[in-house]
Design a protein around this motif. Structure first.
Motif, short mmCIF file in Angstrom:
data_model
loop_
_atom_site.label_atom_id
_atom_site.label_comp_id
_atom_site.label_asym_id
_atom_site.label_seq_id
_atom_site.Cartn_x
_atom_site.Cartn_y
_atom_site.Cartn_z
N ASP A 78 4.82 9.91 -2.55
CA ASP A 78 3.70 9.17 -1.96
C ASP A 78 3.15 8.07 -2.86
OD1 ASP A 78 3.74 10.39 0.46
OD2 ASP A 78 2.17 11.83 0.02
N LEU B 286 -3.78 5.70 0.48
CA LEU B 286 -4.49 6.08 1.71
C LEU B 286 -4.94 7.55 1.65
CD1 LEU B 286 -2.46 4.33 4.56
CD2 LEU B 286 -4.53 3.53 3.42
N LYS B 287 -4.07 8.41 1.12
CA LYS B 287 -4.44 9.82 0.98
C LYS B 287 -5.67 9.98 0.09
CE LYS B 287 -1.12 13.04 0.36
NZ LYS B 287 0.17 13.58 -0.18
N THR C 127 0.83 -1.20 0.00
CA THR C 127 0.00 0.00 0.00
C THR C 127 0.87 1.25 0.00
OG1 THR C 127 -1.55 -1.23 1.40
CG2 THR C 127 -1.95 1.13 1.16
N THR C 128 0.63 2.12 -0.98
CA THR C 128 1.38 3.38 -0.99
C THR C 128 0.64 4.41 -0.14
OG1 THR C 128 0.21 4.28 -2.89
CG2 THR C 128 2.17 2.94 -3.35
N LEU C 129 1.38 5.41 0.28
CA LEU C 129 0.77 6.51 1.01
C LEU C 129 -0.29 7.22 0.18
CD1 LEU C 129 4.13 7.37 2.53
CD2 LEU C 129 2.08 7.31 3.93
N GLN C 130 -0.05 7.29 -1.14
CA GLN C 130 -1.01 7.97 -2.01
C GLN C 130 -2.37 7.28 -1.99
OE1 GLN C 130 -0.17 10.92 -3.48
NE2 GLN C 130 -2.38 11.00 -3.77
N LYS D 210 -8.03 7.78 -0.55
CA LYS D 210 -9.23 7.26 0.10
C LYS D 210 -9.78 8.27 1.11
CE LYS D 210 -11.23 3.13 2.03
NZ LYS D 210 -11.14 1.67 2.05
N THR E 2 5.83 5.04 -2.70
CA THR E 2 6.40 4.62 -1.43
C THR E 2 5.35 3.85 -0.62
OG1 THR E 2 7.64 6.69 -1.46
CG2 THR E 2 7.67 5.42 0.59
#
Lengths: 122, 122, 122, 122
Positions: free
Chosen positions: D3, C11-12, C6-9, C14, D6
């Protein structure tokens, strides 16, 4: 009890008795109490989280009652920490206020929040 | 000023004068003050962050002095919030203490932290 | 979803959708979100308030589940703040880690907490 | 690092190595880390303390840079806590988001902050 008839020592004594009668000195250590104060401060803040600054100035009686209880919790743990550390609160608070009076000369800072100037785009 | 000779009203009055003389009522709104208290609480906590609970009970005079100043800041902002909201702190704190006395009967909770029981593995 | 897939993007994105679909951008302002993060951080801390440092290392599954939810809340609001401010979190976190690596050379700080030395009585 | 390229695992691994190389696992216990997150959250909040909600939406690049560093600190300690507890952050965050999606149906809460209604005078 009213603010103009109650000394800080009276509140400190009442809190000391509360802790002692429950044998809670073992939990009311400085590290733990600093956490307790921060937790209660957050509960106070929770009441204002989604309000605008203006809205936070017009609270209804129910909200005011709940907010008062959170503020009381902050004071209560602060009294307990002062008891543990043997700090005279009136003395400590007064010394810090005098320091602030010197640090922020009223002629120079009147109506200004330096932070405001720093943060905003021009 | 000493705790046994200082009423809460005296400290509240001194703080009210400090804010009024700087025309800072516009910044000392309830929302902002709740943030200020939480920020100062975190600065207090910072002193204990990496200490064990035991170490936090044996502080040297320099550390104690700094910790006293952080605690003073918490009280100072609490006084300002009480001023803004027209809250009598002695009354509010006393009412909350009475509530806690009823909520935690000393015979039942002596020496116990319920949290302890809840969190640990068996 | 797993951390290694899972990338940070993701989650951002969502979180951005969650806020947008509720028309909550008006509440999710930086000032408010900074309060939200601090409030959730205090709720996380509440779980450890009365535990010793040692006890906090041995949590049962129920406690661990609750603690995970509080940590999730902190991340969730942090994602929302990063969205609002247009911050790349991976970049920002990486830059700060590199700064810390230089600030605390491993040879010099190994096993030491400077705070420890500062606070204790001799 | 960006993001969208990563994963959370990459950041967790980098942080784990930082702590391990300094032998800091002894300090990075859950209790201490929960305090660290709360302290960093307060430092973030400090930037917004005296701003109006509106002002907090228009930050200059210098302010934005400093705020980014505070947010990074929050994430960094959160990663360390997740490492210690063996928590999968993507999974935990995703589960909490799904819970929030069910708890706040978009049709019902659109544009509303329930707190607003509760606190204000009529």
């Amino acid at each position: 009890m009213k603010d103009d008839q109650t000394t800080l020592q009276e509140l400190k004594d009442k809190m000391a008795r509360f802790v002692r009668e429950r044998d809670w000195e073992q939990f009311h250590t400085p590290k733990n109490l600093s956490m307790s104060i921060a937790i209660e401060a957050a509960e106070l803040m929770e009441h204002f989280q989604w309000l605008t600054v203006e809205q936070s100035k017009n609270l209804n009686p129910t909200a005011l009652q709940e907010i008062g209880e959170e503020l009381a919790d902050i004071i209560i743990y602060s009294l307990s920490l002062a008891n543990f550390l043997g700090l005279d609160l009136a003395e400590t608070v007064n010394a810090k206020m005098e320091k602030n009076i010197r640090k922020y000369p009223k002629e120079q800072v009147r109506g200004k929040s330096h932070k405001y100037t720093f943060y905003q785009k021009e």
